[in-house]
Enzyme design. Structure first.
Site, short mmCIF file in Angstrom:
data_model
loop_
_atom_site.label_atom_id
_atom_site.label_comp_id
_atom_site.label_asym_id
_atom_site.label_seq_id
_atom_site.Cartn_x
_atom_site.Cartn_y
_atom_site.Cartn_z
N GLU A 201 -62.36 -59.97 16.31
CA GLU A 201 -63.55 -59.90 15.45
C GLU A 201 -63.11 -59.24 14.15
O GLU A 201 -63.30 -58.05 13.96
CB GLU A 201 -64.67 -59.12 16.15
CG GLU A 201 -66.03 -59.34 15.53
CD GLU A 201 -66.33 -58.36 14.40
OE1 GLU A 201 -65.77 -58.54 13.28
OE2 GLU A 201 -67.07 -57.41 14.64
N GLU B 250 -62.96 -55.45 4.14
CA GLU B 250 -62.09 -54.64 5.00
C GLU B 250 -60.71 -55.26 5.18
O GLU B 250 -59.82 -54.64 5.73
CB GLU B 250 -62.73 -54.35 6.36
CG GLU B 250 -64.00 -53.52 6.26
CD GLU B 250 -64.63 -53.24 7.60
OE1 GLU B 250 -64.34 -53.97 8.58
OE2 GLU B 250 -65.41 -52.27 7.69
#
Length: 538
Positions: free
Chosen positions: A261, A270
């Site tokens: 994920e 990120e």
């Protein structure tokens, strides 16, 4: 190429025209006419710069390729910058060396070879014991600011943040369904869980019959994952938790399937997708499966007067001329732009969209890690209504391309809300459009070392109506935003009033869309919305 690509035993040599060390009294320099120069790269990754004297090559300088950077100063001139140290004073400093090639072709060949040497240096070495970490500096450390990495791993090392993700039942339930519905892909297979967090996806893979699962996790949550997995011994006996970065750890065997994920706001925030791609290149067998395998960023212009006024009003504080005797107005302009540099994260009414969306496809099976450093998306829309465009709305979905069931996880407006919500880039100056008018622009995202992206957005309204084919741009507005610093506006959905001439846009229903290989070449992958697909708004 004469002399420029000779391979002698463990060396590779390139002939130079000259080289010189910057800011050094003992700088070595030469020209090809009198004292030939070569750069030789040894098998251990050290580049030696040698010059010819008395019929033999004499040592000049040594540079560690693994800790060096190479910059192109011109067609035939480049600059080496490497870390060095003064052992007598226990200080570290940088060494700069300029090198000049005989022609542009040899310069290009050397730069290509240098990148290959860097890559080999980052991953060199024999297989280490299971879970051991390579001593060489990883690509993650090269491109990510240490302070950002520390905060990132601290955040995800806490159970409360893992709980927040686990309680996103759209997210967790979709992963579970994608795995269990495709047992055929997992049964008897070796699985690597990239950034495993609490280990929940590893446990799903074990439930689906995986032969063995390697759960790779760099944060302190790895210890909690071991505890959780040990508490489920029937499944846990086939799961090994490895604490470390996927860029650094070594595994005893290749994976048949990767599961992860790696998704952030706007899909790429990120920068964990890059680690997912690195894991693919390091661990996945040829033609192995990736769960998920495809991501799509969806975009559409929107109109939201309430949001625009809300953001603009935040800066009114700085219009005070007598704040305890201080005039704050000199900072008003900076504050105004600062508030509009924050992407807005919230769940919005899909009826705010002023045109059908377009999408940008990222195929995780094919994309190179470096392709994620810069993402450039040309924009083109046709306005459905006459209104003021306040910016660009974005969301994403990902595909689990299983052998039995193809399942989508979507974050679309109007669909069940996820912890990612949607994101909107708001312009500081709205654009006026009429129904049928073309809106063009560009969404340009550049990765930075704080594990996020700088966004440059441009939207333009083109001339419409008779004579539009000869017309140009009527209005253009640009803005720069930092995806790392969003405005989290996740309050309850507000009742929006729809203009009489505005047709509501229904939410994307992507979970059940069948996808074929040839479809990935098309930009129009959105299913036509159904009559009953809209969310209910008060």
């Amino acid at each position: 190429m004469e002399g420029s690509a000779a391979v002698k035993d463990k060396y590779r040599e390139f002939t130079l025209a000259a080289f010189s060390e910057l800011s050094s009294s003992s700088a070595c320099s030469s020209s090809s006419s009198s004292t030939p120069v070569i750069v030789r790269v040894r098998a251990d990754g050290v580049a030696e710069l040698l010059y010819h004297q008395d019929s033999e090559f004499i040592d000049g300088l040594s540079i560690d390729v693994g800790t060096s950077q190479l910059f192109k100063l011109g067609p035939v001139q480049s600059l080496f910058v490497s870390k060095s140290s003064d052992t007598s004073k226990e200080k570290s400093y940088s060494r700069g060396v300029t090198i000049q090639f005989r022609n542009e072709e040899e310069s290009m060949d050397f730069h290509s070879a240098f990148e290959q040497w860097r890559k080999e240096d980052a991953f060199k070495g024999t297989h280490l014991p299971n879970g051991a970490i390579s001593a060489s500096k990883s690509k993650f450390d090269d491109k990510i600011e240490p302070s950002s990495a520390k905060m990132y791993f601290h955040y995800y090392g806490q159970l409360l943040h893992q709980q927040n993700m686990l309680q996103d039942y759209v997210r967790t339930g979709t992963y579970y369904a994608a795995v269990i519905e495709n047992r055929v892909d997992f049964t008897g297979r070796v699985v690597v869980d990239v950034g495993s967090g609490s280990g929940i996806l590893s446990l799903f893979a074990a439930q689906a019959g995986a032969k063995h699962v390697y759960a790779v996790e760099a944060s302190e949550i790895a210890e909690y994952a071991r505890k959780l997995i040990a508490g489920n011994p029937t499944l846990g006996q086939r799961i090994t938790v490895i604490k470390g970065k996927v860029e650094e750890v070594e595994l005893p065997e290749k994976a048949d399937i990767l599961i992860s994920e790696p998704l952030g706001t706007l899909l790429v925030n990120e920068r964990m997708l890059e680690s997912y791609i690195i894991a693919r290149d390091r661990f996945l067998v040829p033609n192995g499966k990736m769960f998920p395998s495809v991501g799509r960023i969806h975009m559409a212009p929107f109109s939201d007067e309430c949001l625009f006024v809300e953001i603009a009003n935040k800066a009114l504080f700085w219009q005070q001329k007598d704040y305890y005797g201080v005039d704050l107005t000199p900072l008003y302009g900076s504050a105004f732009q600062g508030y509009f540099s924050q992407p807005v994260v919230d769940a919005f009414d899909p009826r705010l969209l002023v045109s059908p969306p377009m999408c940008h496809i990222i195929d995780f099976n094919e994309i190179k890690e470096e392709d994620l450093y810069e993402i450039d998306i040309p924009l083109k829309f046709i306005a459905s209504v006459g209104t003021r465009v306040h910016g660009l709305a974005c969301w994403f979905d990902v595909l689990f391309n299983g052998s039995n069931v193809q399942r989508w996880l979507t974050t679309a407006p109007g669909a069940p809300t996820t912890h990612w919500y949607q994101i909107r880039c708001v312009l500081s100056q709205p654009i006026y459009v009429m129904a049928g008018q073309e809106i063009t622009g560009r969404l340009h995202m550049i990765a930075h070392n704080a594990q996020s992206y700088t966004i440059d957005l441009t939207l333009s309204a083109k001339m419409w109506g008779p004579g539009a084919e000869q017309g140009g741009i009527l209005q253009t507005v640009s803005c720069k935003l930092d995806l790392k610093e969003p405005y989290y506006r996740m309050s309850q959905s507000q009742p929006y009033t729809i203009a009489q001439d505005q047709q509501p846009h229904q939410p994307l229903q992507a979970q059940d869309i069948p996808i074929h290989a040839e479809d990935l070449e098309e930009t129009e992958l959105l299913q036509q919305p159904s009559e009953n697909s809209g969310a209910q708004f008060q």
